[in-house]
Design an enzyme around this catalytic site. Structure first.
Site, short mmCIF file in Angstrom:
data_model
loop_
_atom_site.label_atom_id
_atom_site.label_comp_id
_atom_site.label_asym_id
_atom_site.label_seq_id
_atom_site.Cartn_x
_atom_site.Cartn_y
_atom_site.Cartn_z
CB ALA A 1 -0.94 0.00 1.21
CB THR B 1 0.55 6.69 0.50
OG1 THR B 1 1.96 6.68 0.36
CG2 THR B 1 0.11 5.47 1.30
CG ASP C 1 -3.40 0.69 -6.68
OD1 ASP C 1 -2.73 0.16 -7.60
OD2 ASP C 1 -2.90 1.07 -5.60
CG HIS D 1 -4.21 -9.01 -1.67
ND1 HIS D 1 -3.49 -8.15 -0.86
CD2 HIS D 1 -3.88 -10.26 -1.25
CE1 HIS D 1 -2.77 -8.84 0.00
NE2 HIS D 1 -2.98 -10.12 -0.21
CB CYS E 1 -21.48 -13.27 -10.47
SG CYS E 1 -22.92 -14.12 -9.78
CB CYS F 1 -26.91 -16.15 -12.47
SG CYS F 1 -25.81 -15.66 -11.12
CB THR G 1 4.76 -4.47 1.67
OG1 THR G 1 4.20 -5.56 2.42
CG2 THR G 1 6.14 -4.86 1.20
CG ASN H 1 7.63 -0.36 4.81
OD1 ASN H 1 6.73 -0.06 4.04
ND2 ASN H 1 7.39 -0.67 6.08
CB ILE I 1 7.86 5.00 -1.56
CG1 ILE I 1 8.03 4.04 -0.38
CG2 ILE I 1 7.69 4.22 -2.87
CD1 ILE I 1 6.79 3.24 -0.06
#
Length: 238
Positions: free
Chosen positions: A10, A14, A92, A109, A117, A145, A183, A208, A226
Site C-alpha cells: 500500500a 499513498t 488499484d 489480492h 458474481c 444469474c 509493505t 519501507n 518511496i
C-alpha cells in the site's frame, strides 16, 4: 541479464492519494468498522453491509487515482529492456496504468477495477457496476444469474488464488534482486515471498518507512519516502 522482482504494498500508492490500511492514518486505523465492508462473511450475509460497501467504492479514491513517480519508475525500468516482474498486494491497477504490461504484474489480492458474481463467477467492470449504483441500485445483482456481486478482490476471509500465489513464489525463487516496497511484510502469505527470495540467494532490498520482520535478512534497508527513494534505487539498478 539480472532478474528483478518487486513486491509492492500500500505504501507505493499513498502518493497517489490512496491511504494505506493500518498505518497511522490508514483506513482501518481511522475507521475500524470499515473493515467489515470488505470481509466476506458479513458482506455475503448482510445487504446493508453490501449497500455501504458499494457506496465506499463509489466515493473512494482508488478508481480516480493516477500513477505516481514510483509506479512510473518501475514501468520505465521494464520498458528499458530489463527482466522485471511485479508482484503487488495492491488492488488499484496503478502499475498497469503506469505502463507495466498486464502479463508482468501479479495481483495477489485481485483488482478493484472489476467485479465478479459470487454465484456464476461472471466478470464485468467496476465502472459498469458503479454506474448502476449511481442510477439508484444500492446492491446491484449479477445480470447473468441474479447472484451477489462483489469486487474482484480477495476479501478478508477469502483465500488467495493458488495459481497466482504459486506463480509469485516461482518469481521470488528466481529473482536475483528482490525489492519489497511500501509493505509491512506482516500479511501472509505475501510477506513470505521476501524470505523465499532471500533463501534462494536474491539480494533483498526493503523500502519501507517502518521496520519489518524481514529486516534482519535484508541486504539493504531504505527508510526514505518511496516517491523519491524507489526511482533513485531503480536508477542504481540500471
Amino acid at each position: 541479464m539480472t532478474m528483478v522482482a518487486i513486491l509492492s504494498g500500500a505504501g507505493i500508492s499513498t502518493d497517489s492519494g490512496i491511504p494505506d490500511y493500518r498505518g497511522p492514518n490508514g483506513m482501518w486505523t481511522r475507521d475500524p468498522e470499515a473493515e467489515r465492508l470488505v470481509t466476506y462473511g458479513p458482506y455475503m450475509a448482510d445487504p446493508e453491509i453490501r449497500r455501504r460497501s458499494w457506496l465506499m467504492r463509489k466515493d473512494g479514491p482508488v478508481l480516480a487515482a493516477e500513477p505516481n513517480a514510483a509506479h512510473r519508475a518501475v514501468a520505465a525500468f521494464e520498458r528499458s529492456g530489463h527482466a522485471l516482474r511485479v508482484i503487488t498486494q495492491n488492488i488499484d491497477g496503478l502499475h498497469q496504468a503506469a505502463g507495466m504490461p498486464e502479463r508482468k504484474v501479479l495481483e495477489l489480492h485481485g483488482s478493484a477495477r472489476a467485479v465478479v458474481c459470487t454465484a456464476c463467477h461472471a466478470r464485468s467492470s467496476m465502472a459498469e457496476a458503479l454506474a448502476r449504483v449511481e442510477a439508484g441500485e444500492d446492491d446491484p445483482a449479477c445480470r447473468a444469474c441474479g447472484g451477489i456481486l462483489k469486487s474482484a478482490t480477495v476479501m478478508f476471509g477469502e483465500r488467495l488464488d493458488p495459481v497466482v500465489l504459486g506463480n509469485a513464489m516461482s518469481i521470488a525463487k528466481a529473482a536475483e534482486v528482490f525489492i519489497a516496497v511500501g509493505t509491512s511484510l506482516q500479511v501472509q502469505p505475501a510477506a513470505s515471498l521476501a524470505g523465499i527470495a532471500a533463501e534462494n540467494g536474491a539480494r533483498l532490498i526493503i523500502v519501507n518507512a517502518e521496520p519489518t520482520p524481514y529486516d534482519p535478512v535484508a541486504h539493504e534497508i531504505v527508510r526514505e519516502p518511496i516517491g523519491t527513494a524507489l526511482p533513485a534505487l531503480i536508477d542504481r539498478l540500471r
